[in-house]
Enzyme design. Sequence first.
Site, PDB file in Angstrom:
ATOM      1  N   LYS A  14     -17.471  -8.264  29.164  1.00 26.45           N
ATOM      2  CA  LYS A  14     -18.114  -9.499  29.657  1.00 26.45           C
ATOM      3  C   LYS A  14     -17.385 -10.743  29.131  1.00 26.45           C
ATOM      4  O   LYS A  14     -17.081 -11.654  29.885  1.00 26.45           O
ATOM      5  CB  LYS A  14     -19.602  -9.546  29.243  1.00 26.45           C
ATOM      6  CG  LYS A  14     -20.418  -8.355  29.753  1.00 26.45           C
ATOM      7  CD  LYS A  14     -21.889  -8.486  29.413  1.00 26.45           C
ATOM      8  CE  LYS A  14     -22.225  -8.446  27.926  1.00 26.45           C
ATOM      9  NZ  LYS A  14     -21.924  -7.159  27.261  1.00 26.45           N
ATOM     10  N   ARG A  89     -31.268 -10.243  28.880  1.00 22.69           N
ATOM     11  CA  ARG A  89     -31.159  -8.908  28.301  1.00 22.69           C
ATOM     12  C   ARG A  89     -32.491  -8.180  28.241  1.00 22.69           C
ATOM     13  O   ARG A  89     -32.551  -7.047  27.739  1.00 22.69           O
ATOM     14  CB  ARG A  89     -30.666  -9.066  26.869  1.00 22.69           C
ATOM     15  CG  ARG A  89     -29.296  -8.519  26.605  1.00 22.69           C
ATOM     16  CD  ARG A  89     -28.989  -8.924  25.182  1.00 22.69           C
ATOM     17  NE  ARG A  89     -27.967  -8.150  24.600  1.00 22.69           N
ATOM     18  CZ  ARG A  89     -26.689  -8.554  24.526  1.00 22.69           C
ATOM     19  NH1 ARG A  89     -26.304  -9.676  25.054  1.00 22.69           N
ATOM     20  NH2 ARG A  89     -25.822  -7.798  23.916  1.00 22.69           N
ATOM     21  N   ARG A 128     -12.049  -3.304  18.239  1.00 16.07           N
ATOM     22  CA  ARG A 128     -12.226  -4.738  18.030  1.00 16.07           C
ATOM     23  C   ARG A 128     -12.721  -5.014  16.611  1.00 16.07           C
ATOM     24  O   ARG A 128     -12.367  -6.008  15.991  1.00 16.07           O
ATOM     25  CB  ARG A 128     -13.218  -5.302  19.052  1.00 16.07           C
ATOM     26  CG  ARG A 128     -13.325  -6.819  18.939  1.00 16.07           C
ATOM     27  CD  ARG A 128     -14.266  -7.415  19.965  1.00 16.07           C
ATOM     28  NE  ARG A 128     -15.627  -6.945  19.753  1.00 16.07           N
ATOM     29  CZ  ARG A 128     -16.617  -7.190  20.588  1.00 16.07           C
ATOM     30  NH1 ARG A 128     -16.401  -7.862  21.695  1.00 16.07           N
ATOM     31  NH2 ARG A 128     -17.817  -6.736  20.321  1.00 16.07           N
ATOM     32  N   ARG A 134     -16.786  -9.134  13.336  1.00 16.63           N
ATOM     33  CA  ARG A 134     -18.181  -9.025  13.785  1.00 16.63           C
ATOM     34  C   ARG A 134     -18.874  -7.893  13.047  1.00 16.63           C
ATOM     35  O   ARG A 134     -18.463  -6.741  13.117  1.00 16.63           O
ATOM     36  CB  ARG A 134     -18.238  -8.795  15.305  1.00 16.63           C
ATOM     37  CG  ARG A 134     -18.217 -10.100  16.069  1.00 16.63           C
ATOM     38  CD  ARG A 134     -18.324  -9.893  17.552  1.00 16.63           C
ATOM     39  NE  ARG A 134     -19.510  -9.156  17.969  1.00 16.63           N
ATOM     40  CZ  ARG A 134     -19.890  -9.069  19.230  1.00 16.63           C
ATOM     41  NH1 ARG A 134     -19.209  -9.673  20.181  1.00 16.63           N
ATOM     42  NH2 ARG A 134     -20.966  -8.370  19.535  1.00 16.63           N
ATOM     43  N   ARG A 146     -26.934  -0.325  19.507  1.00 18.75           N
ATOM     44  CA  ARG A 146     -26.818  -1.351  20.560  1.00 18.75           C
ATOM     45  C   ARG A 146     -26.867  -0.699  21.943  1.00 18.75           C
ATOM     46  O   ARG A 146     -27.458  -1.253  22.870  1.00 18.75           O
ATOM     47  CB  ARG A 146     -25.512  -2.151  20.381  1.00 18.75           C
ATOM     48  CG  ARG A 146     -25.595  -3.132  19.215  1.00 18.75           C
ATOM     49  CD  ARG A 146     -24.229  -3.564  18.709  1.00 18.75           C
ATOM     50  NE  ARG A 146     -23.460  -4.340  19.663  1.00 18.75           N
ATOM     51  CZ  ARG A 146     -22.138  -4.526  19.571  1.00 18.75           C
ATOM     52  NH1 ARG A 146     -21.454  -3.992  18.559  1.00 18.75           N
ATOM     53  NH2 ARG A 146     -21.516  -5.248  20.464  1.00 18.75           N
TER      54      ARG A 146
HETATM   55  P1  AP5 Z   1     -15.541  -7.864  25.345  1.00 21.99           P
HETATM   56  O1  AP5 Z   1     -14.943  -8.638  26.464  1.00 21.99           O
HETATM   57  O2  AP5 Z   1     -15.766  -8.529  24.064  1.00 21.99           O
HETATM   58  O3  AP5 Z   1     -16.878  -7.135  25.851  1.00 21.99           O
HETATM   59  P2  AP5 Z   1     -18.382  -7.659  25.868  1.00 21.99           P
HETATM   60  O4  AP5 Z   1     -19.036  -7.002  27.020  1.00 21.99           O
HETATM   61  O5  AP5 Z   1     -18.394  -9.148  25.811  1.00 21.99           O
HETATM   62  O6  AP5 Z   1     -18.863  -6.994  24.521  1.00 21.99           O
HETATM   63  P3  AP5 Z   1     -19.809  -7.570  23.380  1.00 21.99           P
HETATM   64  O7  AP5 Z   1     -19.632  -6.703  22.176  1.00 21.99           O
HETATM   65  O8  AP5 Z   1     -19.606  -9.029  23.222  1.00 21.99           O
HETATM   66  O9  AP5 Z   1     -21.161  -7.264  24.006  1.00 21.99           O
HETATM   67  P4  AP5 Z   1     -22.549  -7.378  23.412  1.00 21.99           P
HETATM   68  O10 AP5 Z   1     -23.335  -7.500  24.650  1.00 21.99           O
HETATM   69  O11 AP5 Z   1     -22.925  -6.310  22.479  1.00 21.99           O
HETATM   70  O12 AP5 Z   1     -22.431  -8.661  22.458  1.00 21.99           O
HETATM   71  P5  AP5 Z   1     -23.122 -10.056  22.487  1.00 21.99           P
HETATM   72  O13 AP5 Z   1     -22.232 -10.984  21.780  1.00 21.99           O
HETATM   73  O14 AP5 Z   1     -23.586 -10.417  23.849  1.00 21.99           O
HETATM   74  O15 AP5 Z   1     -14.620  -6.575  25.162  1.00 21.99           O
HETATM   75  C1  AP5 Z   1     -14.829  -5.663  24.103  1.00 21.99           C
HETATM   76  C2  AP5 Z   1     -13.474  -5.190  23.561  1.00 21.99           C
HETATM   77  O16 AP5 Z   1     -12.802  -4.434  24.579  1.00 21.99           O
HETATM   78  C3  AP5 Z   1     -12.522  -6.319  23.186  1.00 21.99           C
HETATM   79  O17 AP5 Z   1     -11.799  -5.981  22.066  1.00 21.99           O
HETATM   80  C4  AP5 Z   1     -11.614  -6.464  24.419  1.00 21.99           C
HETATM   81  O18 AP5 Z   1     -10.351  -6.951  24.097  1.00 21.99           O
HETATM   82  C5  AP5 Z   1     -11.554  -5.024  24.903  1.00 21.99           C
HETATM   83  N1  AP5 Z   1     -11.384  -4.929  26.357  1.00 21.99           N
HETATM   84  C6  AP5 Z   1     -11.937  -5.736  27.307  1.00 21.99           C
HETATM   85  N2  AP5 Z   1     -11.578  -5.340  28.550  1.00 21.99           N
HETATM   86  C7  AP5 Z   1     -10.792  -4.237  28.378  1.00 21.99           C
HETATM   87  C8  AP5 Z   1     -10.130  -3.365  29.295  1.00 21.99           C
HETATM   88  N3  AP5 Z   1     -10.177  -3.531  30.611  1.00 21.99           N
HETATM   89  N4  AP5 Z   1      -9.443  -2.325  28.780  1.00 21.99           N
HETATM   90  C9  AP5 Z   1      -9.362  -2.126  27.426  1.00 21.99           C
HETATM   91  N5  AP5 Z   1      -9.967  -2.931  26.504  1.00 21.99           N
HETATM   92  C10 AP5 Z   1     -10.677  -3.967  26.987  1.00 21.99           C
HETATM   93  O19 AP5 Z   1     -24.427  -9.785  21.602  1.00 21.99           O
HETATM   94  C11 AP5 Z   1     -24.342  -9.471  20.232  1.00 21.99           C
HETATM   95  C12 AP5 Z   1     -25.727  -9.374  19.629  1.00 21.99           C
HETATM   96  O20 AP5 Z   1     -26.372 -10.664  19.716  1.00 21.99           O
HETATM   97  C13 AP5 Z   1     -26.700  -8.411  20.350  1.00 21.99           C
HETATM   98  O21 AP5 Z   1     -26.583  -7.098  19.878  1.00 21.99           O
HETATM   99  C14 AP5 Z   1     -28.046  -9.045  19.997  1.00 21.99           C
HETATM  100  O22 AP5 Z   1     -28.436  -8.715  18.696  1.00 21.99           O
HETATM  101  C15 AP5 Z   1     -27.748 -10.540  20.044  1.00 21.99           C
HETATM  102  N6  AP5 Z   1     -27.977 -11.094  21.387  1.00 21.99           N
HETATM  103  C16 AP5 Z   1     -27.040 -11.634  22.230  1.00 21.99           C
HETATM  104  N7  AP5 Z   1     -27.597 -12.044  23.378  1.00 21.99           N
HETATM  105  C17 AP5 Z   1     -28.927 -11.760  23.287  1.00 21.99           C
HETATM  106  C18 AP5 Z   1     -30.020 -11.908  24.167  1.00 21.99           C
HETATM  107  N8  AP5 Z   1     -29.869 -12.426  25.410  1.00 21.99           N
HETATM  108  N9  AP5 Z   1     -31.249 -11.488  23.752  1.00 21.99           N
HETATM  109  C19 AP5 Z   1     -31.424 -10.965  22.513  1.00 21.99           C
HETATM  110  N10 AP5 Z   1     -30.424 -10.772  21.634  1.00 21.99           N
HETATM  111  C20 AP5 Z   1     -29.172 -11.169  22.012  1.00 21.99           C
HETATM  112 MG    MG Z   2     -19.295 -10.565  24.491  1.00 22.02          MG
END
Ligand code: AP5
Ligand code: MG
Length: 192
Positions: A14, A89, A128, A134, A146
């Site tokens: 994402k 979410r 990552r 992180r 997660r």
């Molecule tokens: P990346 O692009 O970072 O993927 P992502 O989907 O953004 O993954 P996140 O870990 O950020 O998702 P998340 O939903 O757990 O985290 P968030 O910050 O929202 O890619 C991941 C890796 O893969 C990278 O290293 C990238 O380089 C690599 N990659 C990408 N594309 C690739 C490809 N095609 N091939 C190979 N490698 C590739 O949330 C974190 C925490 O915050 C949650 O757990 C929760 O506690 C809290 N939180 C956030 N939002 C909310 C909400 N709305 N409600 C409640 N709690 C929330």
């Molecule tokens: Mg993300």
Amino acid sequence: MFNLILFGPPGSGKGTQSDRLVAKYGLIHLSTGHLLREEIAQKTPLGLEAKGYIDKGQLVPDAIVIGMVDSYFDKHKDSKGFLFDGFPRTVAQASALDKLMERKKTNIASVLALEVSEDELVKRLLNRGKTSGRSDDTNEGVIRQRFAVYDNETSPVADHYKKKGKFQAVRGEGTVDEIFNSICEAIEEKMD
Ligand code: AP5
Ligand code: MG
């Protein structure tokens, strides 16, 4: 306004795809994960509360996240549109977003959902975790937690948008460029 949601499990790409999409379509990137990590870095009361949940792989309570989204939206209300990443979410967050869109007399054009196998997701996140700093990426137990939270609390959000005919699945495996092109094709279907 033209608003999109980029949906998908942790590690589905994402954040990676959002950077390109906001540049191409001139949207404001609204990542709740990113906003929460900023609050943590600044050691605000909200950040300190959120950290406890994030470190365990749990969701931050809806009221906190919804309040944060509302105020970020208002700060950028004159923009061309928003790309929501990692929000909504829960079904409660999706309902709150419906109300926000209604209040602002706009809507969500599409929910683009990245589909990636769990093995690939774990591989990406552990990789990552070596460099991201992180706290939720370094421990496989927290990563699995997660995914469990995603299955139980977040996947019902897909049905919320399927019922509205706004859900578009996109293959999230392959090169970053290939996936970006598939997402753009899906978006352009909605723009016509
Ligand atoms: P990346 O692009 O970072 O993927 P992502 O989907 O953004 O993954 P996140 O870990 O950020 O998702 P998340 O939903 O757990 O985290 P968030 O910050 O929202 O890619 C991941 C890796 O893969 C990278 O290293 C990238 O380089 C690599 N990659 C990408 N594309 C690739 C490809 N095609 N091939 C190979 N490698 C590739 O949330 C974190 C925490 O915050 C949650 O757990 C929760 O506690 C809290 N939180 C956030 N939002 C909310 C909400 N709305 N409600 C409640 N709690 C929330
Ligand atoms: Mg993300």
